[in-house]
Design a protein around this motif. Structure first.
Motif, mmCIF file in Angstrom:
data_model
loop_
_atom_site.group_PDB
_atom_site.id
_atom_site.type_symbol
_atom_site.label_atom_id
_atom_site.label_comp_id
_atom_site.label_asym_id
_atom_site.label_seq_id
_atom_site.Cartn_x
_atom_site.Cartn_y
_atom_site.Cartn_z
ATOM 1 N N LYS A 189 -2.848 0.571 -3.989
ATOM 2 C CA LYS A 189 -2.262 -0.754 -3.770
ATOM 3 C C LYS A 189 -1.530 -1.178 -5.039
ATOM 4 N N VAL A 190 -0.311 -1.680 -4.877
ATOM 5 C CA VAL A 190 0.488 -2.142 -6.004
ATOM 6 C C VAL A 190 1.092 -3.500 -5.681
ATOM 7 N N ASN A 226 -6.809 0.826 -12.123
ATOM 8 C CA ASN A 226 -6.563 0.612 -10.704
ATOM 9 C C ASN A 226 -6.531 2.002 -10.059
ATOM 10 N N VAL A 227 -7.676 2.499 -9.677
ATOM 11 C CA VAL A 227 -7.839 3.878 -9.226
ATOM 12 C C VAL A 227 -7.485 3.995 -7.745
ATOM 13 N N PRO A 228 -6.590 4.942 -7.412
ATOM 14 C CA PRO A 228 -6.256 5.132 -6.004
ATOM 15 C C PRO A 228 -7.386 5.821 -5.251
ATOM 16 N N GLN A 229 -7.405 5.617 -3.946
ATOM 17 C CA GLN A 229 -8.330 6.354 -3.092
ATOM 18 C C GLN A 229 -7.715 7.711 -2.823
ATOM 19 N N ILE A 230 -8.536 8.759 -2.779
ATOM 20 C CA ILE A 230 -8.045 10.092 -2.470
ATOM 21 C C ILE A 230 -8.806 10.583 -1.253
ATOM 22 N N GLU A 269 0.867 -1.175 0.000
ATOM 23 C CA GLU A 269 0.000 0.000 0.000
ATOM 24 C C GLU A 269 0.901 1.223 0.000
ATOM 25 N N MET A 270 0.752 2.047 -1.027
ATOM 26 C CA MET A 270 1.545 3.266 -1.168
ATOM 27 C C MET A 270 0.653 4.457 -0.853
#
Length: 175
Positions: free
Chosen positions: A70-71, A58-62, A30-31
């Motif tokens: 997550k990667v 793969n959309v990040p949460q903001i 988790e970045m």
């Protein structure tokens, strides 16, 4: 600024994690990136996020000025002996002057393309092979707009199994 913030933020996260890869444990990570620029971004509705995910993104949460993503870091990525950023990426940026001493690392990022021109500096440190933190400072132009941003990045290992999260494409050099 809104047009330039997301690509630059993604680039900073990828630069930091790519440079850190040879000390990272393979698996799901988790970045998190924190930036004042994120606080000024327009809000994306849950419906828009779902639509983007349906399109395969793969959309990040903001949330609260931070982007959480997550990667999947594969064993090949962590075993790579090639320096991250050895080749120019799609934004025309290269990682140079990479240095590592103990658990600390640093690198310069130089961008010279029609999309992005400028220079940045990544500095970070590891906590074993399951966590890292870094800062990324960049000053230059992106799509003709001045950019002067600072990002704080962190990563933590979640599990050996990446589940449905695909390997982090374009982050690591190919062997």
């Amino acid at each position: 600024m809104r047009k330039t913030a997301i690509p630059l933020l993604l680039f900073s996260m990828l630069s930091a994690s790519a440079f850190a890869a040879n000390q990272m444990k393979p698996g799901l990570w988790e970045m998190t990136m924190k930036s004042d620029a994120m606080k000024n971004m327009p809000k994306i509705t849950p419906e828009q996020m779902e639509q983007m995910r349906k399109m395969g993104m793969n959309v990040p949460q903001i949330q609260d000025g931070a982007m959480v993503h997550k990667v999947c870091i594969t064993k090949d990525m962590t075993d790579s002996k090639l320096p991250p950023g050895a080749e120019k990426n799609e934004m025309g940026c290269e990682t140079k002057n990479m240095q590592q001493s103990g658990s600390s690392y640093s690198a310069d990022v130089v961008c010279n393309s029609a999309q992005m021109k400028g220079e940045g500096k990544v500095k970070g440190s590891f906590s074993g092979d399951t966590a890292f933190s870094s800062t990324y400072d960049f000053k230059g132009m992106m799509h003709g707009q001045p950019v002067n941003q600072r990002h704080e990045n962190s990563g933590k290992w979640l599990s050996a199994d990446c589940g449905k999260v695909p390997p982090a494409g374009g982050m690591m050099p190919k062997k």
